[in-house]
Each structure stands twice: as C-alpha cells, then as structure tokens.
Design a protein around this motif. Structure first.
Motif, PDB file in Angstrom:
ATOM      1  N   ASP B  63       0.849  -1.193   0.000  1.00  0.00           N
ATOM      2  CA  ASP B  63       0.000   0.000   0.000  1.00  0.00           C
ATOM      3  C   ASP B  63       0.890   1.251   0.000  1.00  0.00           C
ATOM      4  OD1 ASP B  63      -1.765   2.074   0.528  1.00  0.00           O
ATOM      5  OD2 ASP B  63      -2.987   0.858   1.898  1.00  0.00           O
ATOM      6  N   ALA B  64       0.661   2.111  -0.967  1.00  0.00           N
ATOM      7  CA  ALA B  64       1.502   3.312  -1.083  1.00  0.00           C
ATOM      8  C   ALA B  64       1.426   4.181   0.169  1.00  0.00           C
ATOM      9  CB  ALA B  64       1.075   4.135  -2.301  1.00  0.00           C
ATOM     10  N   ALA B  65       0.270   4.132   0.834  1.00  0.00           N
ATOM     11  CA  ALA B  65       0.086   4.999   2.002  1.00  0.00           C
ATOM     12  C   ALA B  65       0.939   4.544   3.177  1.00  0.00           C
ATOM     13  CB  ALA B  65      -1.376   5.019   2.400  1.00  0.00           C
ATOM     14  N   TRP B  91       6.136   7.383  -2.074  1.00  0.00           N
ATOM     15  CA  TRP B  91       5.214   6.470  -2.770  1.00  0.00           C
ATOM     16  C   TRP B  91       3.784   7.037  -2.769  1.00  0.00           C
ATOM     17  CZ3 TRP B  91       8.286   3.125  -4.955  1.00  0.00           C
ATOM     18  CH2 TRP B  91       9.405   2.615  -4.281  1.00  0.00           C
ATOM     19  N   ALA B  92       3.432   7.696  -1.653  1.00  0.00           N
ATOM     20  CA  ALA B  92       2.050   8.138  -1.466  1.00  0.00           C
ATOM     21  C   ALA B  92       1.608   9.190  -2.485  1.00  0.00           C
ATOM     22  CB  ALA B  92       1.869   8.677  -0.051  1.00  0.00           C
ATOM     23  N   ASP B  93       2.556   9.741  -3.214  1.00  0.00           N
ATOM     24  CA  ASP B  93       2.210  10.751  -4.228  1.00  0.00           C
ATOM     25  C   ASP B  93       1.836  10.126  -5.576  1.00  0.00           C
ATOM     26  OD1 ASP B  93       2.644  12.875  -2.592  1.00  0.00           O
ATOM     27  OD2 ASP B  93       4.637  13.386  -3.357  1.00  0.00           O
ATOM     28  N   TYR B  94       1.580   8.841  -5.578  1.00  0.00           N
ATOM     29  CA  TYR B  94       1.406   8.126  -6.862  1.00  0.00           C
ATOM     30  C   TYR B  94       0.361   8.752  -7.776  1.00  0.00           C
ATOM     31  CZ  TYR B  94      -2.745   6.170  -4.706  1.00  0.00           C
ATOM     32  OH  TYR B  94      -3.962   6.029  -4.105  1.00  0.00           O
ATOM     33  N   MET B  95      -0.666   9.373  -7.185  1.00  0.00           N
ATOM     34  CA  MET B  95      -1.740   9.909  -8.033  1.00  0.00           C
ATOM     35  C   MET B  95      -1.295  11.118  -8.862  1.00  0.00           C
ATOM     36  SD  MET B  95      -4.447   8.145  -8.200  1.00  0.00           S
ATOM     37  CE  MET B  95      -5.872   9.136  -8.642  1.00  0.00           C
ATOM     38  N   PHE B 152       1.094   1.608  -9.115  1.00  0.00           N
ATOM     39  CA  PHE B 152      -0.037   1.577  -8.187  1.00  0.00           C
ATOM     40  C   PHE B 152      -1.356   1.776  -8.918  1.00  0.00           C
ATOM     41  CE2 PHE B 152       3.616   3.052  -5.715  1.00  0.00           C
ATOM     42  CZ  PHE B 152       3.560   2.217  -4.606  1.00  0.00           C
ATOM     43  N   ASP B 154      -5.507   3.021  -8.624  1.00  0.00           N
ATOM     44  CA  ASP B 154      -6.071   4.260  -8.079  1.00  0.00           C
ATOM     45  C   ASP B 154      -6.223   4.214  -6.558  1.00  0.00           C
ATOM     46  OD1 ASP B 154      -6.136   5.294 -10.585  1.00  0.00           O
ATOM     47  OD2 ASP B 154      -8.292   5.021 -10.906  1.00  0.00           O
ATOM     48  N   GLY B 156      -4.063   2.950  -4.588  1.00  0.00           N
ATOM     49  CA  GLY B 156      -2.745   3.006  -3.963  1.00  0.00           C
ATOM     50  C   GLY B 156      -2.137   1.653  -3.678  1.00  0.00           C
TER      51      GLY B 156
END
Lengths: 255, 271
Positions: B63-65, B91-95, B152, B154, B156
């Motif tokens: 999980d990116a988060a 990673w959490a900025d994947y969007m 990732f 959508d 995440g």
C-alpha cells in the motif's frame, strides 16, 4: 412546446455526438488511439517506448517530455518545441525536426540517420553517441552542444552555427560544412579529411591533432585557434586567416 | 426490585448497550461478530501475504500509504523504465503520475544507495577502476544499475513492479545488462516459461554471432512475470567506424523485468 423541447434536445445530442466524433486530439494521442497531434501542448508528457513512427507532431509543444526509447522514425516534428525533452535511445530515422526548438534537448544514443534538423534552434543539445549519418543540419543554430562519439558520415551542416560545441575525436570526414560557425569549439582529434569548410569560422577553436588532409579550407577563419600538430597536408588554405593561431609546428602567427 | 433483577442478570461487560436494544440473542451476535472479525483479519493477512515481495519489501500488494520511504530517495513519476519524470516526495504521491495508457496504473520511480554510488563513480573517474563498494552503491540489483519503479492502482495498491537495466549506465555495465535475466529467471523457477525469440527487424544485427531479442512470460502465484532481454545492434550500429576502428557500446543491451498482478485485465498486461 413539447415539440420544441424535443427538437432542442435532439439538436444538443447531435452537437454532442459531433463533438465526440471529432474527439480531443491530445487525449487521443496520449491514450495511444492516435498518432496525430500537430500543435498540441504535450508539455512533460510521458511518451517513453511509444511507437510513434510517422507521427504528426509538427509545431507540438513537447517541452520536458520524456520520449525515452520511443520510435519516432519518419515522424514530423517540424517546428516542434523539444526543449528539455529526453529522447535517449529514441529512433528518429528520417524524422523531420526542421525549425524545431532544441534547448537542452537530450538525444543521447538516439538514432537520427537521415533526419532533417535544418534551421533547428537550440543550445546545449546532447547528441553524444547518437547516429547522425546523412542528417541535415543546414542553417541550424545549436551552440554549446555535445557531439562526442557521434556518427556524422554524410551529414551536412551548411551555414550552421555550432559555436562552443564539442566534436572531440568525431569523424567528420568529407562532410559539407561550408560556411559553418564553430567558434571556440573543441575539435581536437577530429577527422576532417576532405571536408568542405570554405568560409567557415573556426576561430578560437581547439584543433589539436585535427586532421584536415585534403580539406577545402578556402577563407576559413582560424584566428586564435590551436592547430598544434594538426595535419594540413594537401589542404586548400587560400584566403584562410591565421591571425594569432598556434600553428601545427608550434609557432604562433602574429595577430 | 428492578435494580435487584439487573444485579441478578448483569450485562456482559463487553456488550454494548445498543446490542441489547436491538433485541435478538447477544451471544449469537457476538459469535458472529467474532467470526467476522477473525475472517476479516484472516483475509487481510492473506491479502498482505498473497504476494511475496520481489525486492526488499517492494512487490505486489503493498500500500503506497503505508509503504516505508526509508532507504529510498529520488522519488519521481516513472516513465516506463526510462528517466525520472515529475519529482515526488514518496510512494504516497502516486496519483500525481499520469496513468499508463494500457494498464491505468501510476508508475512511481525511486532510487537508493545514491551516496555510495556517487563515491564509487568519483573513484572510477579518478582511478579508472571499480571501487569494491560499487556493488552496494547506486540503484543496483545484483550489481546491475537499474531503473526501479512500482505501479499503483487508483487505490494506492501496487499492482506492478518494474525493473529495467539503466541504459545510461557506463559502457561496461550496459554491455552486460542483458545478463540480469540470468539472475532473475531462477527466482521464478526454471520450467514453464513461455519464451518468444523475436527475429531481427530490417537493419538489426547480432553482436558478433549473438542476437537476443527475447520475451519470456510466466504466471505463478497470482503473478504475471515478464522478462524481456535485448542484445543486438540497432540499424546503423555496426561497432566499427568508417576506418574499421572498434567503437565500443554500439548495441542495445538490456533486461526488462516486470511483474504484474495476474488478475488485471489481459489488455493491461504487456504482451
């Protein structure tokens, strides 16, 4: 009243349908549905490894776009703005880049054989290890660019401006560089045998060990250049200017 | 009296009043809830453990988060194994990364070991030999410089893992890049690979007698593994100049190692 509303609704549907049929060229291009996107704004687009052979991208804005390993063979990029774009390993065989903007563009190990870069404008373009055989640079203005380890056989650069660029050890044998401006460039160890350099400006360039055997150096300006141990055998030097030039034998001509 | 009855039948300390208010049999409800909790926990654990990581803790299902950024740097949007794109913080900025056209996944590029890599590079430039530390420096796998990214969805969740040998590496590293497959393929077992050897296109030729343009695929444990290997000369690359002198590095040498969640639609998986 109901009939009018129904007609209006039908009209709106027809217009919407027409708009949908026409599509958004940019969205279609980015999704891979189309290869045509002339004058589109594709700033920072990720087009890595995309098959864009024959793509129509004239006047497109591809600033900072990533075209790593993309197939752009035969693509029309005339007038496109590729400033900051990364085209490492891209195939641009026969592509048209005439009049393109190439500021800080990266063509590292790209294939540009038969490409047309005439009248291209830019600065600090990286062509290292690129294949530029029979490429056309006529009238291009690309100062401070890097041409080390390129293949330039059969290329032409009539009236081009490459001042401050690096051509170290590049094989430029028999190239037509008539009137080229390569002021203050690194051309040490270059092979310029039988090259056509009439009217060229090579002033203040480093031509250490350069090989000009049989070259046409008519009217070439070598002012302030370093020609130390360069080979000028059988070269035509009629009208060439050697003011302040460090000559092949180590002597310096008066300024 | 009411108080005495309450005292005689005390409510379970863990049963919330609302349960009793809804009626029914609290014990049965509790059992159902516990079962559901156990099942949920089990499924969650199973989901986490469904995919073994490919490299360190990186792999499918992460999980990116919550995926740690410690030890990684240089986060950016990936470009299909190419140079980094838009700079990210983790990673959490994947969007922030545009979805890939085929898969709709968001590719996040990361680096590691850059400090040792820089020291090794400086050593090599100055002394023209490899520093023993080099294998631990830079974004390397099995001492091959690579471009690493996770893909990732959508939500995440990593549904893809991509490693491509870095084609901008020094000539000696790039020259042996096609050999990374020898280290990767055994990780998934030797048998049942579906391999296709692509024939040379016009103008392509071998490096000496060697021409490799191969794609190998395998599905196991819910993973779709694809390994593409190149070692050939592209049109115009000959390895010698017009004077017959050797020109080093004139070939395409790479290993492209990709792992995708096999449950993705077939159109999303690279052929």
């Amino acid at each position: 009243m109901i009939r009018r509303l129904a007609l209006a609704a039908l009209g709106a549907l027809a217009l919407g349908g027409a708009a949908l049929a026409q599509g958004d060229p940019r969205a279609d291009f980015l999704s891979g549905a189309s290869k045509s996107c002339s004058a589109c704004d594709l700033t920072s687009a990720n087009l890595s490894r995309r098959d864009l052979a024959g793509a129509e991208l004239a006047d497109a804005i591809l600033v900072d776009a990533v075209l790593f390993d993309a197939n752009l063979a035969g693509a029309d990029l005339a007038g496109a703005d590729l400033s900051g774009a990364d085209l490492t390993d891209a195939d641009l065989t026969g592509a048209s880049l005439a009049g393109a903007r190439l500021f800080d563009t990266i063509f590292f190990r790209a294939t540009l054989n038969l490409a047309d870069l005439s009248d291209a404008e830019g600065q600090a373009v990286i062509f290292r290890h690129a294949l530029l055989q029979r490429a056309k640079f006529d009238g291009a203005v690309l100062p401070f660019s890097q041409f080390e380890d390129t293949r330039l056989a059969g290329a032409t650069a009539i009236g081009a401006d490459f001042r401050g660029s690096s051509f170290r050890a590049v094989n430029m044998r028999a190239l037509d560089l008539t009137g080229v401006v390569i002021i203050g460039a690194d051309m040490s160890d270059t092979n310029l045998r039988q090259a056509k350099l009439a009217g060229a400006d090579l002033s203040r360039s480093d031509l250490l060990r350069a090989d000009f055997e049989g070259a046409d150096l008519t009217g070439v300006d070598f002012s302030g250049a370093r020609l130390l141990t360069a080979n000028l055998r059988n070269a035509t030097t009629t009208g060439a200017v050697f003011a302040g030039t460090l000559m092949p034998d180590g002597t310096t001509r008066p300024p | 009296m009411r108080g005495a009855r309450t005292a005689a039948r005390p409510a379970p300390p863990f049963s919330p009043p609302s349960w009793r208010g809804k009626g029914g049999r609290p014990a049965l409800r509790l059992a159902r809830l516990l079962a559901a909790a156990v099942l949920t926990l089990g499924l969650a654990t199973a989901a986490r453990a469904e995919f073994a990581p490919e490299f360190r803790q990186l792999g499918l299902g992460v999980d990116a988060a919550t995926l740690a950024t410690d030890g990684y740097e240089g986060f950016a949007c990936g470009t299909n194994g190419g140079p980094p794109g838009l700079t990210l913080t983790g990673w959490a900025d994947y969007m922030k990364c545009a979805p890939e056209p085929a898969s709709g996944l968001h590719e996040v590029y990361a680096e590691y070991g850059t400090r040792i890599g820089r020291i090794s590079e400086m050593f090599r430039e100055q002394f023209e030999e490899e520093l023993w530390l080099q294998q631990y420096g830079g974004t390397r796998m099995a001492n091959f410089p690579v471009v690493l990214s996770l893909l990732f969805d959508d939500a995440g969740i990593a549904r893809g893992f991509r490693v491509v040998t870095d084609t901008r590496a020094a000539i000696e590293d790039r020259g042996r890049a096609y050999l990374l497959r020898q280290r990767v393929m055994p990780m998934y077992g030797d048998g049942e690979w579906d391999c296709i050897d692509r024939p040379p296109k016009p103008g392509e030729s071998g490096v000496g007698d060697v021409f490799i343009n191969q794609v190998c695929k395998k599905t196991l444990d819910g993973k779709y593994v694809r390994i593409e290997t190149h070692f050939f000369r592209r049109p115009g690359q000959t390895g010698v100049d017009v004077n017959g002198q050797f020109v080093p590095g004139e070939y395409d040498s790479l290993t492209r190692w990709e792992v995708f969640d096999a449950s993705l639609p077939a159109a999303a998986l690279p052929a």
